[in-house]
Design a protein around this motif. Structure first.
Motif, short mmCIF file in Angstrom:
data_model
loop_
_atom_site.label_atom_id
_atom_site.label_comp_id
_atom_site.label_asym_id
_atom_site.label_seq_id
_atom_site.Cartn_x
_atom_site.Cartn_y
_atom_site.Cartn_z
N LYS A 135 0.54 -1.28 -0.44
CA LYS A 135 0.12 0.14 -0.05
C LYS A 135 0.52 1.47 0.23
N GLN A 136 2.18 1.12 0.04
CA GLN A 136 3.29 1.95 -0.46
C GLN A 136 3.03 3.63 -0.99
N ALA A 137 2.03 3.03 -2.43
CA ALA A 137 2.10 3.99 -3.50
C ALA A 137 0.50 4.64 -3.77
N ILE A 138 -0.51 3.87 -1.89
CA ILE A 138 -1.52 4.91 -2.42
C ILE A 138 -1.66 6.23 -1.44
N THR A 139 -2.18 7.38 -2.38
CA THR A 139 -2.30 8.91 -2.35
C THR A 139 -3.22 8.72 -1.14
N ILE A 140 -3.79 9.86 -0.70
CA ILE A 140 -4.37 10.24 0.04
C ILE A 140 -5.60 10.67 -1.53
N ARG A 141 -5.19 11.38 -2.26
CA ARG A 141 -6.23 11.64 -3.57
C ARG A 141 -6.62 10.49 -4.15
N GLN A 142 -6.82 9.51 -3.49
CA GLN A 142 -6.84 7.97 -4.53
C GLN A 142 -7.23 7.79 -3.46
N LEU A 143 -7.78 7.24 -1.56
CA LEU A 143 -8.32 7.58 -0.66
C LEU A 143 -9.86 8.25 -1.22
N LEU A 144 -9.30 9.30 -0.93
CA LEU A 144 -10.62 10.74 -0.93
C LEU A 144 -11.52 10.35 -2.56
N THR A 145 -11.08 9.76 -3.58
CA THR A 145 -12.18 9.21 -4.75
C THR A 145 -12.01 7.80 -4.56
N HIS A 146 -11.76 6.87 -3.92
CA HIS A 146 -12.15 5.66 -4.11
C HIS A 146 -11.52 4.85 -5.15
N TYR A 147 -10.21 5.55 -5.07
CA TYR A 147 -8.98 4.60 -6.53
C TYR A 147 -8.14 3.88 -6.11
N SER A 148 -7.86 3.24 -4.69
CA SER A 148 -7.13 3.19 -4.12
C SER A 148 -6.97 1.53 -4.79
N GLY A 149 -8.13 0.87 -4.94
CA GLY A 149 -7.46 -0.37 -5.02
C GLY A 149 -8.14 -1.39 -3.84
N LEU A 150 -8.12 -0.98 -2.80
CA LEU A 150 -8.58 -1.86 -1.33
C LEU A 150 -10.14 -2.22 -1.86
N ALA A 151 -10.60 -3.27 -0.91
CA ALA A 151 -11.79 -3.88 -1.12
C ALA A 151 -12.19 -2.45 -0.13
N PRO A 152 -13.87 -3.66 -0.31
CA PRO A 152 -14.98 -2.20 -0.44
C PRO A 152 -15.18 -2.44 1.40
N ASP A 153 -14.63 -3.58 2.42
CA ASP A 153 -14.82 -3.28 3.50
C ASP A 153 -13.98 -4.11 4.09
N LEU A 154 -14.04 -3.91 5.68
CA LEU A 154 -12.79 -4.86 6.39
C LEU A 154 -13.55 -6.76 6.18
N ASP A 155 -12.67 -7.43 6.79
CA ASP A 155 -13.65 -8.76 6.88
C ASP A 155 -14.50 -8.93 7.69
#
Length: 393
Positions: A135-155
């Motif tokens: 996750k070292q390359a995920i930016t603040i902008r990607q978190l805010l716009t939902h382009y981080s690539g992370l799953a929809p929710d925690l397990d």
């Protein structure tokens, strides 16, 4: 950042004209035209029909335009079980994912204004443990716009509890797609942003929100973790896994396991406070006097497309602009409008050029988790846009 592509604007306009034509020939609008003293009669009919059809137990709603609240409505029941309670204007609702845009995104942008956050800096710069698991390359902008690539929710498939456990799960989360490649609406994004607010402020998120967002706006009926004395005025949602009706306890299961406060959910509020927030935001965006605790330029960034270049799912910094979640725009509001929805049945849509807004607060999950507000949001927004056009002529 790229503006919406021409095909998107044309598509929205075509859809708007088609839907407006359908609505113009509908019995609802005919009813409104028979009552010239009430241009919002069609809006009211849509709510009543949704209640009659069992889509919602009740609703509180408001429409603003050019600096004024031009319509407000209270419909149906606040609670159906164990006893029926009539809905009231001051009913407080579980705002669900509206927490993302009302609290967490503006909190992040307050740090942006102070030069403590840069949008294209990796989030791990502010939360070092977040770098784990690619996750070292995920930016603040990607978190805010939902382009981080992370799953929809925690397990949620196993019985974990506590904010500390959730935080560790966020740090251990691994992107499902390459960051920046795909729009995937993710609560993990905003859980992370909430943790960054806490790290930079040295305060719990609920306290930061109260001091730096809610209090400056004069919102006294908006809060996390409602006290027991508040609970009778809150619309209940549904039964939890133990058969207890959730009332004044956040519905979102991840937030509940985290203790009731998270960056993606946990806020409770009412229609008056939501309308006040919307009006202050639109006034500030228009360069008018406003207590909103962000600059107009910052709000412009938040409400215009900020997704990666070439992507057609359009998101601001928190706000939704044109994605599959944008049906709450309806068919009459322009492509420049923006908004957000909440799983419990809440929504807010804003139109900068006319300083218009539509607030819809329902507890659509009450009592058995089966209500549906997708069509309600769409149809109310469409009817509201037509009514505002009629008022202007």
């Amino acid at each position: 950042m790229p503006l919406p592509p021409t095909w998107t604007r044309r598509k929205v306009l075509r859809a708007g004209l088609a839907h407006a034509t359908i609505l113009a020939n509908s019995p609802c609008l005919a009813h409104a035209q028979q009552h010239p003293g009430n241009p919002f009669a069609s809006v009211e009919d849509i709510f009543r029909t949704a209640i009659q059809n069992g889509r919602i137990p009740g609703a509180v709603a408001a429409i603003g335009h050019q600096g004024q609240m031009v319509w407000q409505g209270v419909f149906g029941q606040r609670a159906l079980v164990p006893n029926r309670e009539a809905m009231t204007w001051d009913t407080i609702f579980d705002m669900a994912s509206l927490t993302k845009v009302l609290i967490t995104a503006p909190a992040i942008m307050q740090f942006y204004e102070r030069g403590l956050i840069a949008l294209d800096t990796p989030a791990c710069h502010y939360l070092p443990a977040f770098a784990a698991c690619s996750k070292q390359a995920i930016t603040i902008r990607q978190l805010l716009t939902h382009y981080s690539g992370l799953a929809p929710d925690l397990d949620l498939s196993f019985a974990w509890q506590g904010k500390q456990t959730a935080t560790q799960m966020v740090m251990n989360a691994r992107p499902q797609t390459t960051p920046g490649e795909q729009f995937v609406y993710s609560d993990i994004n905003f859980i992370t942003l909430g943790l960054i607010v806490e790290r930079l402020s040295g305060q719990p998120l609920a306290l930061y929100a109260r001091e730096h967002i809610l209090k400056p706006l004069g919102l006294h009926n908006s809060f996390f973790l409602p006290s027991s004395t508040r609970k009778t005025g809150i619309a209940p949602t549904q039964y939890d896994e133990n058969g207890q009706m959730l009332r004044g306890v956040v519905h979102d299961p991840t937030t509940r396991r985290m203790g009731g406060v998270a960056g993606h959910a946990g806020l409770f509020s009412c229609a008056q406070d939501t309308a006040t927030y919307a009006q202050a935001l639109l006034d500030k965006l228009a360069g008018l006097p406003s207590p909103f605790p962000l600059a107009a330029e910052t709000l412009h960034l938040m409400s215009t497309p900020q997704q990666p270049p070439g992507k057609t799912d359009l998101r601001g910094l928190g706000w939704d602009i044109a994605t599959r979640y944008s049906t709450a725009r309806g068919a009459g509001f322009p492509a420049s409008s923006f908004g957000h929805t909440g799983f419990t049945g809440t929504s807010l849509w804003l139109v900068p050029n006319s300083r218009s807004f539509v607030v819809i607060l329902t507890s659509r999950l009450h009592p058995k988790g089966q209500g549906n507000v997708v069509a309600l949001r769409r149809d109310v927004a469409t009817a509201a846009a037509l009514a505002l056009q009629d008022m202007a002529h």
